[in-house]
Design a protein around this motif. Structure first.
Motif, PDB file in Angstrom:
ATOM      1  N   SER A   1      -1.897  -8.556  -2.159  1.00  0.00           N
ATOM      2  CA  SER A   1      -2.194  -7.467  -1.164  1.00  0.00           C
ATOM      3  C   SER A   1      -2.248  -8.027   0.185  1.00  0.00           C
ATOM      4  CB  SER A   1      -3.494  -6.672  -1.454  1.00  0.00           C
ATOM      5  OG  SER A   1      -4.533  -7.388  -1.431  1.00  0.00           O
TER       6      SER A   1
ATOM      7  N   THR B   1      -2.191  -2.356  -5.570  1.00  0.00           N
ATOM      8  CA  THR B   1      -2.696  -1.948  -4.332  1.00  0.00           C
ATOM      9  C   THR B   1      -2.034  -0.838  -3.840  1.00  0.00           C
ATOM     10  OG1 THR B   1      -2.545  -4.595  -3.836  1.00  0.00           O
ATOM     11  CG2 THR B   1      -2.013  -3.135  -2.098  1.00  0.00           C
TER      12      THR B   1
ATOM     13  N   ASN C   1      -9.033  -2.503   1.976  1.00  0.00           N
ATOM     14  CA  ASN C   1      -7.833  -3.564   2.284  1.00  0.00           C
ATOM     15  C   ASN C   1      -7.068  -2.698   3.000  1.00  0.00           C
ATOM     16  OD1 ASN C   1      -6.391  -5.977   2.208  1.00  0.00           O
ATOM     17  ND2 ASN C   1      -6.324  -5.533  -0.068  1.00  0.00           N
TER      18      ASN C   1
ATOM     19  N   VAL D   1      -9.595  -1.569  -2.611  1.00  0.00           N
ATOM     20  CA  VAL D   1      -8.372  -1.116  -1.989  1.00  0.00           C
ATOM     21  C   VAL D   1      -8.582  -0.170  -0.620  1.00  0.00           C
ATOM     22  CG1 VAL D   1      -6.470   0.538  -2.547  1.00  0.00           C
ATOM     23  CG2 VAL D   1      -7.108  -1.077  -4.238  1.00  0.00           C
TER      24      VAL D   1
ATOM     25  N   PHE E   1       0.831  -1.232   0.128  1.00  0.00           N
ATOM     26  CA  PHE E   1       0.016   0.146  -0.141  1.00  0.00           C
ATOM     27  C   PHE E   1       0.713   1.384  -0.047  1.00  0.00           C
ATOM     28  CE2 PHE E   1      -2.257  -3.355   2.070  1.00  0.00           C
ATOM     29  CZ  PHE E   1      -3.490  -3.352   1.679  1.00  0.00           C
TER      30      PHE E   1
END
Length: 307
Positions: free
Chosen positions: A218, A53, A266, A263, A17
């Motif tokens: 991810s 990601t 997450n 995303v 990320f």
């Protein structure tokens, strides 16, 4: 070229990320602690930066350069592999990022297909990849196949035909698609020095059975320790044990998907599970409702701790 560049890429690679401040600016201060967390808590020693990601298509070229350089600098001597995704809608931007990745000591680069003006044929896609790779000819090069995002559904097996003649640095594929027949044909027809890294975390075990060398995803940011056990169990022939772990991950992701897993969700899940402050996603991705994140965290602990 980094010494690790000649080593065949295997095992888990976390698709990182991008850390942002609460105001939405790149936050480099979190990258060092992030790397330490991956190593110490997840047993993950490879990263794939500025990918899906990492919200790469929501970043400027300047931001992607700053991030890539910081990841490479802080990972040096700690991580085995830093793969920098350099794909862009603009060929010139992609080549600029590829050349920059070579300058900062990245271990490899990857490129997804452009998806506004889409390549309609394998030849067109190969030509695009060749142009990008030419800007960093000494870096191992990976094609990043993610048809659900790009809408480019050219079979990877077709893309690979004659690709090493055009791109001598070609070393494999990040295959983020569900077509395991295409994946299997790629593995069976390719030279042993290429790496095939699967990108659908919820069905990694199936890809391992088809010959995957490793995986990029991810969830390996916060569940890498469990997936490392899955891979070890598979390698040791304990398929039932590996299957149990895969089913647990499917249970978690199925639950998260019902709450709108994207995303933003997450990223918030990573914040909660890791204790890092990675900030919100960048629009048009919206932040995850806090209550949803807590529900998924609770489910995570139930699946992996209580059961």
């Amino acid at each position: 070229m980094a010494p690790s560049a000649e080593k065949k890429l295997t095992g888990l690679v976390a698709a990182t990320f991008t850390p942002f401040t609460p105001q939405g600016e790149v936050n480099l201060a979190e990258i060092g602690p992030y790397i330490d967390y991956l190593i110490e808590k997840q047993g993950v020693h490879g990263i794939f930066v500025n990918g899906t990601t990492g919200e790469s298509m929501s970043l400027t070229v300047a931001e992607r350069k700053i991030l890539a350089e910081d990841w490479c600098q802080k990972a040096r001597g700690k991580l085995d592999q830093v793969i920098v995704h350099v794909g862009c809608m603009s060929l010139k931007d992609a080549k600029e990022l590829a050349g920059h990745a070579a300058q900062i000591g990245a271990d490899a680069i990857a490129v997804m297909a452009p998806f506004f003006f889409k390549p309609r044929t394998a030849d067109a896609l190969r030509s695009f990849l060749q142009e990008v790779a030419s800007a960093a000819p000494n870096l191992p090069f990976y094609y990043y196949h993610i048809p659900a995002v790009t809408g480019v559904n050219v079979p990877v097996r077709d893309v690979l035909e004659g690709v090493e003649e055009l791109i001598p640095s070609f070393r494999g594929v990040k295959f983020s698609g569900i077509d395991l027949m295409d994946f299997g044909q790629c593995v069976s027809d390719s030279p042993p020095h290429w790496s095939f890294l699967y990108g659908m975390d919820e069905q990694l075990l199936a890809a391992l059975a088809m010959g995957a060398d490793g995986a990029v995803g991810s969830t390996y940011n916060y569940a890498g320790c469990h997936f490392n056990k899955l891979i070890s169990a598979f390698k040791e022939g304990h398929v039932v044990q590996a299957r149990k772990i895969q089913f647990k991950m499917q249970e978690l992701l199925s639950y998260a998907m019902k709450l709108g897993f994207d995303v933003g969700v997450n990223k918030q899940l990573m914040n909660e599970l890791s204790g890092l402050s990675l900030g919100p996603p960048r629009l048009p991705v919206t932040p995850c409702p806090f209550a949803h994140a807590l529900l998924i965290v609770k489910k995570y602990h139930h699946v992996f701790t209580d059961s």
